[in-house]
Motif scaffolding. Structure first.
Motif, PDB file in Angstrom:
ATOM      1  N   SER A 194       0.846  -1.185   0.000  1.00 37.63           N
ATOM      2  CA  SER A 194       0.000   0.000   0.000  1.00 37.63           C
ATOM      3  C   SER A 194       0.886   1.241   0.000  1.00 37.63           C
ATOM      4  O   SER A 194       2.092   1.169   0.217  1.00 37.63           O
ATOM      5  N   ARG A 195       0.276   2.361  -0.238  1.00 39.11           N
ATOM      6  CA  ARG A 195       1.032   3.618  -0.242  1.00 39.11           C
ATOM      7  C   ARG A 195       1.695   3.862   1.125  1.00 39.11           C
ATOM      8  O   ARG A 195       2.840   4.292   1.209  1.00 39.11           O
ATOM      9  N   ALA A 196       0.967   3.575   2.203  1.00 40.08           N
ATOM     10  CA  ALA A 196       1.522   3.763   3.542  1.00 40.08           C
ATOM     11  C   ALA A 196       2.719   2.850   3.779  1.00 40.08           C
ATOM     12  O   ALA A 196       3.721   3.260   4.372  1.00 40.08           O
ATOM     13  N   GLU A 197       2.622   1.614   3.321  1.00 44.29           N
ATOM     14  CA  GLU A 197       3.731   0.679   3.501  1.00 44.29           C
ATOM     15  C   GLU A 197       4.957   1.115   2.711  1.00 44.29           C
ATOM     16  O   GLU A 197       6.083   0.937   3.169  1.00 44.29           O
ATOM     17  N   ARG A 198       4.747   1.681   1.534  1.00 43.04           N
ATOM     18  CA  ARG A 198       5.884   2.174   0.748  1.00 43.04           C
ATOM     19  C   ARG A 198       6.569   3.328   1.456  1.00 43.04           C
ATOM     20  O   ARG A 198       7.754   3.568   1.271  1.00 43.04           O
ATOM     21  N   GLN A 199       5.853   4.057   2.299  1.00 41.60           N
ATOM     22  CA  GLN A 199       6.420   5.170   3.043  1.00 41.60           C
ATOM     23  C   GLN A 199       6.855   4.737   4.443  1.00 41.60           C
ATOM     24  O   GLN A 199       7.089   5.562   5.311  1.00 41.60           O
ATOM     25  N   ASN A 200       6.939   3.424   4.659  1.00 45.27           N
ATOM     26  CA  ASN A 200       7.307   2.855   5.963  1.00 45.27           C
ATOM     27  C   ASN A 200       6.338   3.260   7.063  1.00 45.27           C
ATOM     28  O   ASN A 200       6.724   3.479   8.201  1.00 45.27           O
ATOM     29  N   ASN A 201       5.072   3.369   6.717  1.00 38.59           N
ATOM     30  CA  ASN A 201       4.039   3.683   7.697  1.00 38.59           C
ATOM     31  C   ASN A 201       3.021   2.554   7.746  1.00 38.59           C
ATOM     32  O   ASN A 201       1.847   2.795   7.891  1.00 38.59           O
ATOM     33  N   GLY A 202       3.480   1.340   7.611  1.00 39.34           N
ATOM     34  CA  GLY A 202       2.575   0.199   7.531  1.00 39.34           C
ATOM     35  C   GLY A 202       1.909  -0.129   8.853  1.00 39.34           C
ATOM     36  O   GLY A 202       1.951   0.645   9.812  1.00 39.34           O
ATOM     37  N   PRO A 203       1.303  -1.296   8.936  1.00 39.87           N
ATOM     38  CA  PRO A 203       0.562  -1.706  10.135  1.00 39.87           C
ATOM     39  C   PRO A 203       1.412  -1.704  11.400  1.00 39.87           C
ATOM     40  O   PRO A 203       0.912  -1.442  12.489  1.00 39.87           O
ATOM     41  N   HIS A 204       2.710  -1.985  11.262  1.00 38.41           N
ATOM     42  CA  HIS A 204       3.579  -1.998  12.435  1.00 38.41           C
ATOM     43  C   HIS A 204       3.629  -0.619  13.083  1.00 38.41           C
ATOM     44  O   HIS A 204       3.759  -0.492  14.289  1.00 38.41           O
ATOM     45  N   ARG A 205       3.509   0.434  12.277  1.00 38.04           N
ATOM     46  CA  ARG A 205       3.563   1.795  12.822  1.00 38.04           C
ATOM     47  C   ARG A 205       2.352   2.061  13.716  1.00 38.04           C
ATOM     48  O   ARG A 205       2.464   2.729  14.749  1.00 38.04           O
ATOM     49  N   ASN A 206       1.211   1.529  13.327  1.00 36.17           N
ATOM     50  CA  ASN A 206       0.008   1.712  14.145  1.00 36.17           C
ATOM     51  C   ASN A 206       0.200   1.086  15.524  1.00 36.17           C
ATOM     52  O   ASN A 206      -0.220   1.653  16.541  1.00 36.17           O
ATOM     53  N   LEU A 207       0.842  -0.078  15.566  1.00 40.40           N
ATOM     54  CA  LEU A 207       1.094  -0.740  16.846  1.00 40.40           C
ATOM     55  C   LEU A 207       2.068   0.078  17.682  1.00 40.40           C
ATOM     56  O   LEU A 207       1.908   0.202  18.899  1.00 40.40           O
TER      57      LEU A 207
END
Length: 69
Positions: free
Chosen positions: A22-35
């Motif tokens: 996803s766009r967020a994952e490409r910017q290193n803001n994936g699901p791990h960032r939410n955690l």
């Protein structure tokens, strides 16, 4: 064969060998960032709670009656 070098359509990778990001994952803001953000919020809430308890105890000990309940 296309010459696209998009991260979601890399040249030479074929189909299905790489997870679509996803766009967020490409910017290193994936699901791990939410955690990470949730754990940081939990730590902050715990710190605030401890500080309030300490302030209330100090106010009670001083006997000035300004503790809020």
């Amino acid at each position: 064969m296309t010459d696209s070098k998009n991260i979601n359509n890399p040249v030479g990778q074929g189909g299905g060998q790489r997870k679509r990001q996803s766009r967020a994952e490409r910017q290193n803001n994936g699901p791990h960032r939410n955690l990470d953000r949730q754990s940081a919020a939990d730590k902050k809430a715990e710190l605030v709670r401890k500080m309030r308890e300490k302030a209330a105890a100090a106010a009670d000990q001083a006997g000035d009656g300004t503790a809020q309940n």
